[in-house]
Design a protein around this motif. Sequence first.
Motif, short mmCIF file in Angstrom:
data_model
loop_
_atom_site.label_atom_id
_atom_site.label_comp_id
_atom_site.label_asym_id
_atom_site.label_seq_id
_atom_site.Cartn_x
_atom_site.Cartn_y
_atom_site.Cartn_z
N MET A 32 0.54 1.26 15.73
CA MET A 32 0.54 2.48 14.94
C MET A 32 -0.09 3.63 15.73
SD MET A 32 2.09 1.15 12.46
CE MET A 32 2.16 2.49 11.28
N GLN A 33 -1.10 3.31 16.55
CA GLN A 33 -1.70 4.33 17.40
C GLN A 33 -0.71 4.79 18.47
OE1 GLN A 33 -5.15 2.02 18.52
NE2 GLN A 33 -6.48 3.14 17.09
N ARG A 34 0.04 3.85 19.03
CA ARG A 34 1.07 4.22 20.02
C ARG A 34 2.17 5.05 19.36
NH1 ARG A 34 3.25 -0.87 23.26
NH2 ARG A 34 4.51 0.80 24.20
N MET B 98 -7.66 -0.10 6.84
CA MET B 98 -7.43 -1.46 6.37
C MET B 98 -8.01 -2.49 7.33
SD MET B 98 -3.69 -1.52 4.55
CE MET B 98 -2.75 -0.89 5.94
N ALA B 99 -8.02 -2.17 8.62
CA ALA B 99 -8.54 -3.10 9.61
C ALA B 99 -10.06 -3.08 9.70
CB ALA B 99 -7.95 -2.78 10.98
N ARG B 100 -10.66 -1.90 9.54
CA ARG B 100 -12.08 -1.75 9.86
C ARG B 100 -12.96 -1.37 8.68
NH1 ARG B 100 -11.09 1.62 15.53
NH2 ARG B 100 -10.10 -0.10 16.66
N GLY B 101 -12.37 -1.00 7.56
CA GLY B 101 -13.16 -0.68 6.38
C GLY B 101 -14.19 0.40 6.64
N PRO B 102 -15.45 0.14 6.30
CA PRO B 102 -16.48 1.17 6.45
C PRO B 102 -16.72 1.57 7.90
CG PRO B 102 -17.46 -0.95 5.89
CD PRO B 102 -15.99 -1.10 5.72
N THR C 135 -0.01 -10.90 6.38
CA THR C 135 -0.83 -10.44 5.28
C THR C 135 -1.11 -11.56 4.29
OG1 THR C 135 -1.18 -8.59 3.77
CG2 THR C 135 0.95 -9.71 3.64
N SER C 136 -2.13 -11.34 3.51
CA SER C 136 -2.49 -12.20 2.38
C SER C 136 -3.14 -11.27 1.37
CB SER C 136 -3.45 -13.31 2.84
OG SER C 136 -4.65 -12.74 3.32
N GLU C 137 -4.04 -11.79 0.57
CA GLU C 137 -4.75 -10.90 -0.33
C GLU C 137 -5.62 -9.91 0.46
OE1 GLU C 137 -6.94 -13.12 -3.16
OE2 GLU C 137 -5.17 -14.02 -4.09
N ASP C 138 -6.00 -10.29 1.67
CA ASP C 138 -6.79 -9.43 2.54
C ASP C 138 -5.89 -8.95 3.68
OD1 ASP C 138 -8.57 -8.21 4.18
OD2 ASP C 138 -9.85 -9.95 4.52
N LEU C 139 -5.74 -7.64 3.79
CA LEU C 139 -4.85 -7.07 4.80
C LEU C 139 -5.52 -6.90 6.16
CD1 LEU C 139 -3.04 -4.30 2.76
CD2 LEU C 139 -2.00 -6.35 3.70
N THR C 140 -6.76 -7.36 6.30
CA THR C 140 -7.49 -7.11 7.53
C THR C 140 -6.80 -7.69 8.75
OG1 THR C 140 -9.58 -7.08 6.31
CG2 THR C 140 -9.71 -7.37 8.69
N ILE C 141 -6.32 -8.93 8.66
CA ILE C 141 -5.72 -9.59 9.81
C ILE C 141 -4.46 -8.85 10.26
CG2 ILE C 141 -4.62 -11.69 10.65
CD1 ILE C 141 -6.49 -13.27 8.82
N GLY C 142 -3.55 -8.62 9.32
CA GLY C 142 -2.30 -7.96 9.66
C GLY C 142 -2.51 -6.54 10.16
N SER C 143 -3.40 -5.81 9.53
CA SER C 143 -3.62 -4.43 9.94
C SER C 143 -4.31 -4.36 11.30
CB SER C 143 -4.44 -3.67 8.89
OG SER C 143 -5.66 -4.34 8.61
N THR C 144 -5.16 -5.33 11.61
CA THR C 144 -5.79 -5.37 12.93
C THR C 144 -4.73 -5.59 14.01
OG1 THR C 144 -7.88 -6.20 12.02
CG2 THR C 144 -7.49 -6.56 14.37
N LEU C 145 -3.78 -6.48 13.75
CA LEU C 145 -2.70 -6.71 14.70
C LEU C 145 -1.82 -5.46 14.85
CD1 LEU C 145 -1.56 -10.30 13.63
CD2 LEU C 145 -2.72 -9.68 15.76
#
Length: 303
Positions: free
Chosen positions: A110-112, A141-145, A95-105
């Motif tokens: 989380m789905q499993r 957090m990964a995909r936004g809109p 993570t960083s200020e943008d959680l997109t990378i971590g949440s995508t990983l």
Amino acid sequence: MKALAAAVFLVLVSPAAAVPPAVPFAPLQEADPFEGAWSPEALEQAAEPIIEAWRKGGPQAGDAALEVALARADGAPERARILTAYGVYLMVENTSEDLTIGSTLALPYMQRALDEGRSGFPADSRMLAVLLHDAATTEFMARGPDTSATAEAWLEEAHGIRRDRLGASHPETLSSLVKLAEIRGQPQRLENDPARIDAVSRLYERLLTAEPGEEGDLDYAFAGWMGFLVDARRPDEACAVLQKVNQQAERLRLNMDYIGFGLGEKLMEAGYEDRGKPLVMELDVLSFLTGGDRSGNPPRCGP
């Protein structure tokens, strides 16, 4: 871990001192799905050896360590717990200020975890609601809109479970509605459609009927509602909401300095300086930092 993002930030701001003591796995207590084996400390304990493998050998090594842990797990509930722990701490590591990378990983894990939860927990259990909420939050957090209709359906299912078990006004129940509002309130989805804006605001409006939770539980949600209205170019409605929230502040133990200051900044950034300036100027900075009140003076927008 009352929401997945809160769990991630809790870990980030916590002192990185000693590893917490082991928490033995025990059957989930339906009374509180955020304690015991599912507490942040216990999830960190479960994730640590898998994350360490990931650190040393990358995603392939992390996945191999995960599969070993899953093979040793005693049933679907424990597999769901291990997958959740790994997903959360993948976000922490990336993570960083943008959680997109971590949440995508983290999203596939989380789905499993949700898949395991469906086979391991009753369909009306609070624990399943947690897994539904967390999977949807991670996708947002990964995909936004571009968050899927499936994720929205997960939140609706989580809300239904929590409403039936806890009541419509419980903060845990309302958290799923707030997350739905955040997803549906994305500007790309609204397209300046007044009906869509009204529908999102009605989701937030149920916060006014909330039962008191822990101090600070609802501050962010109320601030999000008012910020949404400012972004939708409805400053008068945002200020009207502030007045309604002032009336609930004592009952809900709200930090009105935080809420008022946040609204003031949003108004000023959006060009409504006359409305927002009093909220920022009246702030008692010391009180704000310590979570206190402003000596009984409710925050109010400018004319």
